[in-house]
Design a protein around this motif. Sequence first.
Motif, PDB file in Angstrom:
ATOM      1  N   ASN A 165       9.350  14.261  -5.897  1.00  8.67           N
ATOM      2  CA  ASN A 165       9.589  13.334  -4.863  1.00  8.67           C
ATOM      3  C   ASN A 165       8.390  12.548  -4.460  1.00  8.67           C
ATOM      4  N   MET A 166       7.218  12.581  -5.181  1.00  9.53           N
ATOM      5  CA  MET A 166       6.074  11.891  -4.904  1.00  9.53           C
ATOM      6  C   MET A 166       6.433  10.239  -4.809  1.00  9.53           C
ATOM      7  N   PRO A 167       5.751   9.642  -3.904  1.00 11.97           N
ATOM      8  CA  PRO A 167       6.166   8.075  -3.819  1.00 11.97           C
ATOM      9  C   PRO A 167       5.452   7.240  -4.846  1.00 11.97           C
TER      10      PRO A 167
ATOM     11  N   CYS B  26       9.682  10.071   1.505  1.00  9.76           N
ATOM     12  CA  CYS B  26      10.338  11.326   0.889  1.00  9.76           C
ATOM     13  C   CYS B  26      10.276  12.755   1.905  1.00  9.76           C
ATOM     14  N   GLY B  27       9.800  12.482   3.140  1.00  9.60           N
ATOM     15  CA  GLY B  27       9.701  13.531   4.088  1.00  9.60           C
ATOM     16  C   GLY B  27       8.682  14.754   3.647  1.00  9.60           C
ATOM     17  N   GLY B  28       8.893  15.969   4.036  1.00  8.30           N
ATOM     18  CA  GLY B  28       8.013  17.111   3.787  1.00  8.30           C
ATOM     19  C   GLY B  28       7.308  17.520   4.833  1.00  8.30           C
ATOM     20  N   SER B  29       6.544  18.652   4.455  1.00 10.90           N
ATOM     21  CA  SER B  29       5.638  19.236   5.405  1.00 10.90           C
ATOM     22  C   SER B  29       4.462  18.476   5.882  1.00 10.90           C
ATOM     23  N   HIS B  30       4.220  18.119   7.015  1.00 10.15           N
ATOM     24  CA  HIS B  30       3.127  17.171   7.141  1.00 10.15           C
ATOM     25  C   HIS B  30       2.372  17.470   8.689  1.00 10.15           C
TER      26      HIS B  30
ATOM     27  N   ALA C 296       4.462   7.629   2.561  1.00  3.52           N
ATOM     28  CA  ALA C 296       5.031   8.662   1.821  1.00  3.52           C
ATOM     29  C   ALA C 296       5.971   9.450   2.801  1.00  3.52           C
ATOM     30  N   ILE C 297       5.504   9.786   3.947  1.00  2.00           N
ATOM     31  CA  ILE C 297       6.466  10.636   4.725  1.00  2.00           C
ATOM     32  C   ILE C 297       7.599  10.019   5.107  1.00  2.00           C
ATOM     33  N   ARG C 298       7.761   8.668   5.474  1.00  2.00           N
ATOM     34  CA  ARG C 298       8.881   7.870   5.357  1.00  2.00           C
ATOM     35  C   ARG C 298       9.858   8.128   4.307  1.00  2.00           C
TER      36      ARG C 298
ATOM     37  N   ASP D 253       0.817  -1.318   0.121  1.00  2.00           N
ATOM     38  CA  ASP D 253      -0.095   0.140   0.012  1.00  2.00           C
ATOM     39  C   ASP D 253       0.819   1.372  -0.162  1.00  2.00           C
ATOM     40  N   ILE D 254       0.369   2.267  -0.612  1.00  2.00           N
ATOM     41  CA  ILE D 254       0.769   3.590  -0.511  1.00  2.00           C
ATOM     42  C   ILE D 254       0.039   4.358   0.687  1.00  2.00           C
ATOM     43  N   THR D 255       0.527   4.587   1.727  1.00  2.00           N
ATOM     44  CA  THR D 255      -0.257   5.703   2.698  1.00  2.00           C
ATOM     45  C   THR D 255       0.517   6.891   2.834  1.00  2.00           C
ATOM     46  N   VAL D 256      -0.224   7.971   3.715  1.00  2.00           N
ATOM     47  CA  VAL D 256       0.357   9.081   4.064  1.00  2.00           C
ATOM     48  C   VAL D 256       1.679   8.535   4.908  1.00  2.00           C
ATOM     49  N   GLU D 257       1.770   7.859   5.696  1.00  2.00           N
ATOM     50  CA  GLU D 257       2.578   7.317   6.591  1.00  2.00           C
ATOM     51  C   GLU D 257       3.932   6.822   5.646  1.00  2.00           C
TER      52      GLU D 257
END
Length: 292
Positions: A35-37, A18-22, A14-16, A8-12
């Motif tokens: 940088n999109m996953p 590529c980082g970014g403001s969240h 994606a943060i792991r 799965d692609i989840t927000v969690e």
Amino acid sequence: MTLPDLKDITVEYAIRMCGGSHIGNDILILDEIANMPLPREPRRMQCLLLALCTKGSARYFVDSVEHKVEAGDLIIINQGRVTYDCTMSPDCRGMGIIISYDFFNETIKSVHELSALFLFARNHPVFSLPEDKASFIHHTLTCMRQKMDEPDNHFRREMMQSMFLTMVYEVSNVIYSVQSRTSEHNTRAEEIFTKFILLVEKNFRTIRRVSWYSEQLCISPKYLSETVKNVSKRTPNEWIDAYVTMELRMLLRNTQRSIKEIAQSLNFSNQSFLGKYFKEHVGMSPSEYRRS
């Protein structure tokens, strides 16, 4: 592709990656769509991805269909879709936002005719925006990132919801404009799905039996289930549960009603049954959710 084995692609996730403001695992802003996953190997989206390409080009597959992206194009990939084989040109630029469906449902609860928007996004994972609309989306994403980077802002989550909702309305206006200029007609399956969602929107507070909805549409429960699953990648029960859960979250978060009163308003037989239902779908009790 063997769908049950897909990751799965989840927000969690994606943060792991590529980082970014969240904010928590609810919403992530990406300064650069490079940088999109989006993966090379097939993965299933368990969140909503919305991105704007401002320069260069890209290509990717969604559910075995190839899509090409150019400057001024908006990308929408929603829950349940399988995406893979993403490549971007060296000069590809843009911004993106990835949000959880809990955050999304909570934010867009006031948006009417959601089924029409859902169908358009499903059938048009990429569509071109007029220059002024693309500029507005890019400006809004920039403002969202700036406010998100203010950790001491007590209302930053609410501000994210407000700005995201503004962006949804702007995109919706473009969608309705496109639809009014085309002669596209929904397939029979899409018409059934749209009618089903409209029925759910009106009746989910009191009726949660799939058989009742199939009776209203004059089709069998089995045919309704197969049709809705093929169009939306979700079963009728999952759609009904999504609306009920969204309403429960809203009532628990934004009202002072007792849990017993909420149970009565949504036609649960008793408070205990509501508690079991909510914990099954949300992972915590209504009281725990309200405190959080």
